[in-house]
Design an enzyme around this catalytic site. Structure first.
Site, PDB file in Angstrom:
ATOM      1  N   LYS A  65       0.817  -1.224   0.000  1.00 15.20           N
ATOM      2  CA  LYS A  65       0.000   0.000   0.000  1.00 15.20           C
ATOM      3  C   LYS A  65       0.852   1.276   0.000  1.00 15.20           C
ATOM      4  CE  LYS A  65      -4.092  -2.110   2.058  1.00 15.20           C
ATOM      5  NZ  LYS A  65      -5.096  -2.096   3.134  1.00 15.20           N
ATOM      6  N   ASP A 101     -10.410   2.025   2.312  1.00 18.04           N
ATOM      7  CA  ASP A 101     -10.550   1.244   3.545  1.00 18.04           C
ATOM      8  C   ASP A 101     -11.417   1.965   4.588  1.00 18.04           C
ATOM      9  OD1 ASP A 101      -9.137  -1.018   2.818  1.00 18.04           O
ATOM     10  OD2 ASP A 101      -7.219  -0.264   3.563  1.00 18.04           O
TER      11      ASP A 101
HETATM   12  P1  NDP Z   1       0.514  -3.099  10.300  1.00 17.39           P
HETATM   13  O1  NDP Z   1       1.551  -4.150  10.287  1.00 17.39           O
HETATM   14  O2  NDP Z   1       0.684  -1.862   9.471  1.00 17.39           O
HETATM   15  O3  NDP Z   1       0.278  -2.575  11.814  1.00 17.39           O
HETATM   16  C1  NDP Z   1       0.356  -3.444  12.856  1.00 17.39           C
HETATM   17  C2  NDP Z   1      -0.154  -2.773  14.137  1.00 17.39           C
HETATM   18  O4  NDP Z   1      -0.521  -3.805  15.043  1.00 17.39           O
HETATM   19  C3  NDP Z   1       0.873  -1.910  14.835  1.00 17.39           C
HETATM   20  O5  NDP Z   1       0.216  -0.837  15.453  1.00 17.39           O
HETATM   21  C4  NDP Z   1       1.461  -2.878  15.876  1.00 17.39           C
HETATM   22  O6  NDP Z   1       1.974  -2.232  17.024  1.00 17.39           O
HETATM   23  C5  NDP Z   1       0.218  -3.638  16.248  1.00 17.39           C
HETATM   24  N1  NDP Z   1       0.476  -4.984  16.791  1.00 17.39           N
HETATM   25  C6  NDP Z   1       0.990  -6.053  16.125  1.00 17.39           C
HETATM   26  N2  NDP Z   1       1.013  -7.134  16.945  1.00 17.39           N
HETATM   27  C7  NDP Z   1       0.505  -6.736  18.141  1.00 17.39           C
HETATM   28  C8  NDP Z   1       0.262  -7.394  19.375  1.00 17.39           C
HETATM   29  N3  NDP Z   1       0.547  -8.686  19.547  1.00 17.39           N
HETATM   30  N4  NDP Z   1      -0.297  -6.676  20.385  1.00 17.39           N
HETATM   31  C9  NDP Z   1      -0.590  -5.375  20.218  1.00 17.39           C
HETATM   32  N5  NDP Z   1      -0.383  -4.691  19.074  1.00 17.39           N
HETATM   33  C10 NDP Z   1       0.155  -5.371  18.037  1.00 17.39           C
HETATM   34  O7  NDP Z   1      -0.855  -3.858   9.950  1.00 17.39           O
HETATM   35  P2  NDP Z   1      -2.139  -3.228   9.250  1.00 17.39           P
HETATM   36  O8  NDP Z   1      -2.427  -1.932   9.921  1.00 17.39           O
HETATM   37  O9  NDP Z   1      -1.974  -3.239   7.774  1.00 17.39           O
HETATM   38  O10 NDP Z   1      -3.296  -4.303   9.571  1.00 17.39           O
HETATM   39  C11 NDP Z   1      -3.863  -4.439  10.865  1.00 17.39           C
HETATM   40  C12 NDP Z   1      -5.059  -5.386  10.827  1.00 17.39           C
HETATM   41  O11 NDP Z   1      -6.127  -4.822  10.072  1.00 17.39           O
HETATM   42  C13 NDP Z   1      -4.780  -6.752  10.204  1.00 17.39           C
HETATM   43  O12 NDP Z   1      -5.430  -7.735  11.004  1.00 17.39           O
HETATM   44  C14 NDP Z   1      -5.435  -6.668   8.854  1.00 17.39           C
HETATM   45  O13 NDP Z   1      -5.847  -7.935   8.389  1.00 17.39           O
HETATM   46  C15 NDP Z   1      -6.635  -5.792   9.175  1.00 17.39           C
HETATM   47  N6  NDP Z   1      -7.202  -5.108   8.000  1.00 17.39           N
HETATM   48  C16 NDP Z   1      -8.483  -5.421   7.628  1.00 17.39           C
HETATM   49  C17 NDP Z   1      -9.077  -4.805   6.555  1.00 17.39           C
HETATM   50  C18 NDP Z   1     -10.477  -5.162   6.177  1.00 17.39           C
HETATM   51  O14 NDP Z   1     -10.906  -4.844   5.065  1.00 17.39           O
HETATM   52  N7  NDP Z   1     -11.242  -5.798   7.049  1.00 17.39           N
HETATM   53  C19 NDP Z   1      -8.361  -3.777   5.758  1.00 17.39           C
HETATM   54  C20 NDP Z   1      -7.018  -3.496   6.253  1.00 17.39           C
HETATM   55  C21 NDP Z   1      -6.478  -4.159   7.323  1.00 17.39           C
HETATM   56  P3  NDP Z   1       3.483  -1.634  17.052  1.00 17.39           P
HETATM   57  O15 NDP Z   1       3.405  -0.317  16.334  1.00 17.39           O
HETATM   58  O16 NDP Z   1       3.786  -1.510  18.486  1.00 17.39           O
HETATM   59  O17 NDP Z   1       4.355  -2.647  16.336  1.00 17.39           O
END
Ligand code: NDP
Length: 277
Positions: A65, A101
């Protein structure tokens, strides 16, 4: 026939070809929509090759993206604010980048789940790409307050600062998970990637106000740990992100074809298909 595609890596399990085929049937549009595995070091070349072969537009998913944002010649305001693109439109004059989104999420919340956003207190968990994509449309629905909470607090603070200019009357703040203790919300959205790993953000108890909705952006794997914990913590309503997936697709389809599909029957059919395994 007009060609479209979703590009990602991995991509084999994408539901987008099925969703767009259903939209095309429903609206009588003649189009082909395929899934393309984007090479990790060859996103841009793959997009240009698809366009040169007659492609009209693409959906873009993880992990491309940001590259799609860089590739686009111009952006819609919501893509500009997100700094990320999930929809490309191949125009004669260049490539338009959009991000559907957030509009998909807001439409799922309001139209499918009957959740009022104006005047409500929203908690958004996570500060990654998904959070960036939904912040502008969420703020545009005029909640009373929007809190971004993230494991790495600095990332949440950076986002809150960046979006303050769009906050208008909404109280926008950022914090870590522990600082949520004692606060209550009408809507809690899990936009972390924790559910993908079967994990749960470490949230303090008592987050859910009366009648609150807990929403996990994750979909396709039944109830997540976040959804189970939300029920146990008193959330009145719990939902996964399948509706967001279908609604963001509907928004892309409308952008490409100039006609908005009726997403409700497509969402219901996809839900039945996933429930049947
Ligand atoms: P990113 O990798 O960009 O972001 C990950 C985020 O999750 C960060 O804020 C990270 O925190 C946090 N994180 C990861 N693991 C943990 C954990 N174990 N505990 C707490 N926080 C955690 O991912 P995306 O933003 O692209 O995607 C996030 C979710 O959204 C996914 O599940 C994806 O499938 C879903 N999604 C769904 C869509 C839909 O159409 N339904 C569209 C887009 C996304 P930190 O910054 O501390 O690392």
């Amino acid at each position: 026939m007009d060609r479209y595609a979703v590009i990602g890596n991995p991509i084999a399990h994408s539901k987008s070809p099925w969703i767009h085929a259903a939209f095309a049937r429903q609206t009588g549009q003649a189009l082909a929509y395929e899934a393309l595995l984007g090479p990790l070091d060859g996103f841009t070349a793959t997009v240009h090759a698809f366009r040169a072969a007659g492609g009209r537009g693409m959906n873009v998913t993880v992990p491309f993206k940001l590259e799609a944002y860089a590739l686009a010649d111009r952006h819609t305001p919501r893509a500009e604010a997100a700094g990320a693109v999930n929809t490309l439109v191949f125009e004669r004059s260049g490539i338009l980048g959009d991000n559907t989104d957030g509009a998909g999420l807001v439409r799922d919340l309001s139209a499918n789940l009957g959740c009022t956003l104006a005047g409500r207190r929203i908690l958004l968990l996570g500060a990654g790409g998904a959070t960036r994509g939904v912040l502008l449309p969420l703020l545009g629905s005029r909640p009373a307050a929007l809190t971004i909470a993230n494991r790495t607090v600095g990332k949440a603070r950076t986002l809150a600062e960046r979006f303050t200019v769009h906050a208008a009357g909404t109280g926008l703040d950022a914090c870590g998970f522990a600082e949520l203790a004692g606060r209550r919300f009408d809507l809690v959205i899990n936009a972390t990637a924790a559910s993908l790993a079967g994990e749960l953000p470490p949230l303090p108890p008592g987050l859910y106000a009366e009648g609150a909705l807990a929403y996990d952006m994750m979909y396709g794997h039944g109830d997540t740990r976040f959804m189970q914990a939300a029920r146990a913590d008193g959330a009145a309503h719990v939902a996964d992100g399948l509706g967001m997936l279908v609604e963001q697709a509907a928004e892309s389809f409308a952008l490409w074809r100039g006609i908005r599909p009726d997403s409700a029957p497509v969402l219901a059919a996809l839900r039945r298909q996933l429930d049947a395994g």
